[in-house]
Design a protein around this motif. Structure first.
Motif, short mmCIF file in Angstrom:
data_model
loop_
_atom_site.label_atom_id
_atom_site.label_comp_id
_atom_site.label_asym_id
_atom_site.label_seq_id
_atom_site.Cartn_x
_atom_site.Cartn_y
_atom_site.Cartn_z
N GLN A 1 0.61 -1.11 -0.02
CA GLN A 1 -0.01 -0.01 -0.09
C GLN A 1 0.87 1.19 -0.22
O GLN A 1 0.46 2.22 -0.29
CB GLN A 1 -1.03 0.09 1.14
N GLY B 1 -6.48 -4.09 0.15
CA GLY B 1 -5.47 -3.97 1.05
C GLY B 1 -6.11 -3.87 2.27
O GLY B 1 -5.53 -4.49 3.31
N GLY C 1 -5.49 -1.94 4.56
CA GLY C 1 -4.79 -1.68 5.85
C GLY C 1 -3.63 -2.89 5.98
O GLY C 1 -2.65 -2.74 6.56
N TYR D 1 -7.42 -1.33 9.12
CA TYR D 1 -8.71 -1.95 8.60
C TYR D 1 -9.93 -1.16 8.32
O TYR D 1 -10.94 -1.12 9.07
CB TYR D 1 -9.25 -3.39 9.53
N ARG D 2 -9.56 -0.09 7.32
CA ARG D 2 -10.68 0.71 7.00
C ARG D 2 -11.14 1.57 7.98
O ARG D 2 -12.28 1.80 8.34
CB ARG D 2 -11.88 -0.02 6.70
N HIS E 1 -8.41 4.64 -8.47
CA HIS E 1 -7.49 5.89 -8.42
C HIS E 1 -7.28 6.10 -10.13
O HIS E 1 -7.29 7.29 -10.71
CB HIS E 1 -6.35 5.75 -8.08
N THR F 1 -10.60 8.08 -10.90
CA THR F 1 -10.98 9.61 -10.02
C THR F 1 -9.70 10.46 -10.34
O THR F 1 -10.06 11.48 -10.50
CB THR F 1 -11.16 9.15 -8.96
N GLY G 1 -5.72 4.95 5.26
CA GLY G 1 -6.22 6.04 6.26
C GLY G 1 -7.10 6.95 5.40
O GLY G 1 -7.20 8.45 5.56
N SER G 2 -7.71 6.65 4.23
CA SER G 2 -8.33 7.50 3.45
C SER G 2 -7.44 8.87 2.91
O SER G 2 -8.34 9.85 3.19
CB SER G 2 -9.86 8.05 3.87
N SER H 1 -5.56 9.43 0.37
CA SER H 1 -5.11 9.74 -0.89
C SER H 1 -6.03 10.80 -1.30
O SER H 1 -5.58 11.76 -1.99
CB SER H 1 -5.62 8.57 -1.97
N THR H 2 -7.29 10.95 -1.35
CA THR H 2 -8.13 12.08 -1.66
C THR H 2 -7.76 13.32 -1.17
O THR H 2 -7.38 14.34 -1.62
CB THR H 2 -9.44 11.98 -1.54
N THR I 1 -16.70 17.84 -1.36
CA THR I 1 -16.67 17.67 -3.12
C THR I 1 -16.64 16.18 -3.37
O THR I 1 -15.80 15.71 -2.99
CB THR I 1 -15.67 18.44 -3.69
N GLN J 1 -17.41 2.54 -2.75
CA GLN J 1 -16.93 2.57 -1.41
C GLN J 1 -17.76 2.32 0.02
O GLN J 1 -17.38 1.66 0.89
CB GLN J 1 -16.03 3.86 -1.35
N VAL K 1 -13.53 9.31 1.87
CA VAL K 1 -14.71 8.54 2.15
C VAL K 1 -14.52 7.16 2.32
O VAL K 1 -15.46 6.47 2.89
CB VAL K 1 -15.89 8.62 0.92
N GLY K 2 -13.52 6.46 1.89
CA GLY K 2 -13.44 5.16 1.85
C GLY K 2 -13.44 4.40 3.10
O GLY K 2 -13.99 3.53 3.27
N1 PCD Z 1 -14.94 13.11 -2.13
C1 PCD Z 1 -14.25 11.96 -2.69
C2 PCD Z 1 -13.48 11.15 -1.84
C3 PCD Z 1 -13.33 9.96 -2.37
N2 PCD Z 1 -13.55 9.64 -3.63
C4 PCD Z 1 -13.13 8.42 -4.33
O1 PCD Z 1 -13.19 7.25 -3.58
C5 PCD Z 1 -12.11 6.48 -3.48
C6 PCD Z 1 -11.61 6.31 -1.94
O2 PCD Z 1 -10.86 7.53 -1.69
P1 PCD Z 1 -10.33 7.90 -0.37
O3 PCD Z 1 -11.47 8.06 0.88
O4 PCD Z 1 -9.57 9.22 -0.48
O5 PCD Z 1 -9.49 6.50 0.09
P2 PCD Z 1 -7.86 6.07 -0.42
O6 PCD Z 1 -6.93 6.77 0.28
O7 PCD Z 1 -8.09 6.24 -1.84
O8 PCD Z 1 -8.12 4.63 -0.10
C7 PCD Z 1 -7.81 4.15 1.33
C8 PCD Z 1 -9.11 3.50 1.74
O9 PCD Z 1 -9.57 2.72 0.64
C9 PCD Z 1 -10.77 1.78 1.14
N3 PCD Z 1 -11.43 1.32 0.20
C10 PCD Z 1 -10.99 0.14 -0.42
N4 PCD Z 1 -11.64 -0.29 -1.72
C11 PCD Z 1 -11.13 -1.16 -2.32
N5 PCD Z 1 -11.84 -1.77 -3.52
N6 PCD Z 1 -10.06 -1.94 -2.12
C12 PCD Z 1 -9.39 -1.61 -0.81
O10 PCD Z 1 -8.45 -2.32 -0.20
C13 PCD Z 1 -10.02 -0.69 -0.09
N7 PCD Z 1 -9.44 -0.02 1.19
C14 PCD Z 1 -10.06 0.70 1.95
C15 PCD Z 1 -9.24 1.22 3.17
S1 PCD Z 1 -8.68 0.50 4.37
MO1 PCD Z 1 -6.91 1.65 5.44
O11 PCD Z 1 -5.57 0.74 4.52
O12 PCD Z 1 -7.28 0.26 6.79
O13 PCD Z 1 -5.98 2.59 6.37
S2 PCD Z 1 -7.93 3.19 4.04
C16 PCD Z 1 -8.72 2.65 2.75
C17 PCD Z 1 -11.00 6.96 -4.43
O14 PCD Z 1 -11.20 6.59 -5.67
C18 PCD Z 1 -11.45 8.36 -4.40
O15 PCD Z 1 -11.12 8.92 -5.57
C19 PCD Z 1 -14.44 10.48 -4.44
O16 PCD Z 1 -14.81 10.15 -5.72
N8 PCD Z 1 -14.88 11.59 -3.85
#
Ligand code: PCD
Ligand SMILES: [Cu+]
Length: 806
Positions: free
Chosen positions: A237, A267, A269, A383-384, A529, A532, A566-567, A569-570, A685, A695, A758-759
């Motif tokens: 990751q 993944g 986590g 783990y999310r 990715h 988006t 850890g969400s 990326s965005t 946004t 997600q 948001v993941g």
């Molecule tokens: N406002 C907004 C936000 C967000 N988004 C989208 O949605 C998605 C997500 O994002 P984000 O929240 O920033 O996150 P990232 O950093 O990219 O990723 C991470 C996450 O992601 C989730 N989801 C998922 N899905 C899938 N299919 N596979 C996987 O493995 C997974 N993993 C999980 C986890 S666990 Mo950790 O690692 O526990 O800390 S953290 C986590 C991407 O495509 C983006 O672009 C949109 O559209 N809008």
């Protein structure tokens, strides 16, 4: 030929930019079985490595005899800790500042711990070799229950730390103590409790579980002796971090290490940390001169790679009689297993657990976390749920329900009464965070109206009467959860991994014909990715998303990034992408001005190019600018059109949501039915609404699994009794309820496009919704809290203990 110029709407739609439900471009290969995963890689002469593992959770390793194994046809080498000591790799550093055995050095500390690594021509031969390795063990007493880990006479687990009173995060109180972490104002909080009208106190356990992605952890290592270069393909990751770690511990120059994370099958986590398999495969390729593959099986993945949770939270809330909260006090006993291998930013031994005041305006709070060692697998991954946020959300969301019950108030009403108000943002929490934006009331009310909350409560009380009259054996629960997430680690002022600031990066290179490539420091494991990231660029520079190729995961080509978990990326990489795109646009504007013979300031942006203000027919499209960038740039300007951005976020982002679960439980069997699950998410946004929905579906399914049955359980002798999918609850479409999703949009004020992550949200908000539903169902029978996971047996047992079985 049709001479009609496209309308503005057509030009806009053609971009498939932000807000568009663009179909996932990666799915073209995934759905046709053309993904390229680590196990698909087959190099000439490739060998296979596999582990001898300990059957005992705590034992001295008296001797290891590899003689017979080396005679097994196909077996080429057997590595033990003694061999690794020669290259100083018998132990490895963990992300949490601890050290971890790569192969058993004198003793083993958890069941299935790695003892020796057998390298053979194929997997079957390796397996035969494993069976031929003779290991003599001497069993030791075990520590399984974290509540007994710090008893004065508890067995010493980490002999390597004997006499060490300072750990990576401060003083240690006991030989099995990892750290104590405190935050908040103890005195003010104690004072709030002293004068409170009403207080609650409950020990809320968030059990040990495991992310178990479809694809297990694996790698292929190949050392080129002539060039002195090591290539590693792996399920990573965070590929760049792996490269730096390998450079530091293997003493190979970083530019001679090529880390490639190809397609990853989930993944969650599990693939953030470094595991003994990676080190052993790397050593084995150097020793044998041949590429070596290591692929975990399901049992190995479930029982030895990073677990999640195992937080035992004694939770206290102080409030006025009218239901205004005045203080929060939490003590956490955190079971870290045999080595502290948590994946958290360095300064945060308990992650961001101090988000535990949640969505409520607590004037004061205090948290103390004690980490302990036990004879269980190491880890402690998200783990999310970025860094212990789900534990925190569970703690406060159960706590608020328990308080409501004690006050005789409706749990939704209690929440509305205590929410941080829109005008309080940016909001400084009692435990030190600055929430960027939020509108909690609007989200909560939208949820309540959509599901007819009042109607559901009415139905519930009628059902309860009917139950009391003996007309039904079914009880009904409403699980309300209103969570605040914290994602986007993180600002360099307080977030680093092994000393590297947690920025992220993007490099965009536009080609002469108006197509381009974007390379990003993040690494998708299924999130989408490739789809988006191109949408962000499309909106920013007016080039159709289809004409932007997104590439991640190759450390030779991608700019340095801290990876995807850890969400983040965005919030972080997504911002870097927008900033790089804006640099492209700024240069493009200079080129356009030169070509259109006007001053730069006379140009304005219009969907997919620039036009001269007041002269709408004088335009230059981004596509034409790309061409011009390679043949007629203004005098003195360098040709080409590319840009790099490294983005250090000024703050985290704080997504939130209002969830409700409507559940019915048959008391005689404990069997539950989830009648309705509604999830409203606000992630600022929205880049791709379809991906967001996916997600949320995925995260809710994981939350359902965890709350309703999924657990890594040990018996009292330290055997893992949930080591396969026979016993570890992995819901399929058959068990999984129907999900209803909804949203509000409160942009992040500091993020270039206003987006938050948001993941993870659905896991963070989902678990308390399920648990609150079960607890709400049973509450009228006199219970205050039933521990998770709420499987059929536990529900039946609760009914029995509450005297509901007659
Ligand atoms: N406002 C907004 C936000 C967000 N988004 C989208 O949605 C998605 C997500 O994002 P984000 O929240 O920033 O996150 P990232 O950093 O990219 O990723 C991470 C996450 O992601 C989730 N989801 C998922 N899905 C899938 N299919 N596979 C996987 O493995 C997974 N993993 C999980 C986890 S666990 Mo950790 O690692 O526990 O800390 S953290 C986590 C991407 O495509 C983006 O672009 C949109 O559209 N809008
Ligand atoms: Cu977590």
């Amino acid at each position: 030929m049709n001479d009609m110029a496209p309308t503005r709407e057509q030009r806009e739609a053609n971009l498939e930019g932000m807000g568009c439900k663009r179909k996932r471009v990666e799915d073209v290969r995934f759905t046709q079985g053309k993904g390229n995963y680590v196990d698909d890689l087959k190099l000439p002469g490739m060998l296979h490595g596999d582990f001898v593992r300990s059957p005992y959770p705590h034992a001295r390793v008296v001797s290891i005899n590899t003689e017979a194994a080396l005679k097994v046809p196909g077996v080429l080498a057997v590595l033990t800790a003694e061999d690794l000591k020669g290259v100083n790799l018998a132990w490895m550093p963990t992300l949490a500042g601890d050290v971890q055995m790569v192969l058993a050095d004198g003793k083993v500390l958890y069941q299935n711990q790695e003892v020796a690594f057998v390298v053979a021509t194929d997997r079957y031969a390796a397996d035969d070799g494993i069976n031929a390795v003779e290991v003599e063990y001497e069993q030791l007493d075990v520590v399984i229950d974290p509540f007994t880990a710090m008893a004065p006479d508890a067995p010493v687990l980490r002999e390597d730390l004997a006499g060490k009173t300072e750990g990576a995060h401060g003083p240690r109180k006991h030989h099995n103590h990892v750290f104590e972490w405190t935050v908040g104002d103890r005195e003010l909080t104690d004072a709030a409790f002293a004068k409170a009208d009403v207080t609650i106190k409950e020990m809320l356990s968030y059990h040990r579980t495991h992310p178990s992605p479809l694809e297990t952890c694996q790698c292929v290592c190949s050392f080129d002796k002539i060039r002195g270069e090591l290539s590693i393909w792996g399920t990573f990751q965070a590929p760049h971090v792996i490269r730096t770690v390998v450079a530091l511990i293997a003493k190979i120059p970083e530019h001679k290490i090529h880390v490639i994370a190809p397609d990853i099958g989930g993944g969650f986590g599990n693939k953030v940390g470094a595991y003994p398999g990676y080190i052993c495969a790397a050593v084995a390729t150097i020793v044998t001169g041949k590429p070596v593959k290591w692929v975990e099986d399901r049992i190995e993945n479930l029982t030895t790679t990073s677990f999640a949770r195992d937080y035992h939270m004694t939770t206290e809330i102080a409030a006025t009689r009218e239901g205004k909260v005045t203080g929060l006090r939490v003590h956490v006993l955190a079971d870290h297993g045999a080595f502290d291998a948590c994946a958290d930013p360095s300064k945060w031994p308990a992650g961001f657990f101090n988000i535990v005041t949640g969505s409520y305006d607590f004037p004061t709070a205090h948290v103390a976390v004690d980490g302990v060692y036990t004879n269980k697998a190491p880890g402690g991954v998200a783990y999310r749920c970025s860094f212990r946020v789900t534990e925190a959300a569970y703690c406060i969301e159960r706590g608020m329900d328990i308080l409501a019950q004690k006050l005789g108030m409706d749990p939704a009403e209690l929440r509305l009464k205590n929410f941080i108000k829109p005008e309080q943002f940016p909001y400084h929490s009692a435990l030190g965070w600055e929430y960027d934006s939020g509108d909690y009331q609007t989200a909560m009310k939208k949820m309540m109206e959509t599901v007819d909350y009042a109607g559901l409560r009415k139905e519930q009380s009628e059902k309860r009467e009917a139950f009391k009259r003996g007309e039904t054996r079914e009880i009904m629960g409403l699980g309300v959860s209103f969570f605040t997430e914290i994602v986007g680690a993180g600002p360099s002022k307080n977030c680093d991994i092994l000393g590297i600031a947690m920025f992220d990066s993007c490099e965009i290179r536009m080609h002469p014909t108006g197509a381009g490539i974007a390379r990003v420091g993040s690494k998708s494991q299924g999130q989408g990715h490739e789809t988006t990231w191109a949408q962000i660029i499309a909106t920013e520079i007016g080039i159709p998303a289809d004409d932007i190729m997104v590439e991640e995961g190759n450390t030779d080509t991608a700019p340095y990034g801290l990876g995807t978990y850890g969400s983040r990326s965005t919030p972080v990489a997504g911002a870097a992408i927008a900033m790089a795109a804006r640099k492209i646009k700024a240069k493009a504007q200079m080129i356009a001005a030169y070509k259109l013979e006007v001053h730069e300031g006379d140009l304005e942006w219009d969907i997919d190019g620039f036009r001269v203000k007041g002269l709408p027919e004088k335009t230059m499209s981004m596509k034409d600018i790309c061409w011009a960038a390679y043949n007629s740039v203004p005098p003195g300007m360098e040709p080409g059109l590319e840009a790099v951005s490294y983005y250090d976020p000024p703050n985290m982002t704080y997504p939130f949501g209002a969830y409700i679960c409507v559940m019915e439980i048959d008391v005689d069997t404990g069997v539950y039915k989830i009648r309705r699950f509604y999830a409203l998410d606000d992630c600022g946004t929205r880049i791709n609404p379809m991906i967001i929905e996916g997600q949320v579906h995925g995260g809710l399914t994981e939350a359902f699994a965890i709350a309703m049955g999924q657990e890594i359980r040990y018996d009292e002798t330290g055997n893992v009794i949930t080591g396969s999918f026979m016993d570890f609850f992995m819901p399929t479409a058959v068990e999984t309820p129907h999900w209803e999703t909804d949203f509000t949009v409160t942009p992040s004020p500091h993020h270039p496009i206003g987006a938050k992550g948001v993941g993870e949200s659905p896991n963070v908000g989902g678990v308390p919704a399920f648990s609150n539903a079960v607890n709400d169902a049973f509450s009228f029978l006199g219970s205050t809290h039933i521990q998770m996971p709420h499987d059929f047996w536990r529900n039946w047992k609760a009914a029995k203990d509450l005297g509901a079985l007659g």
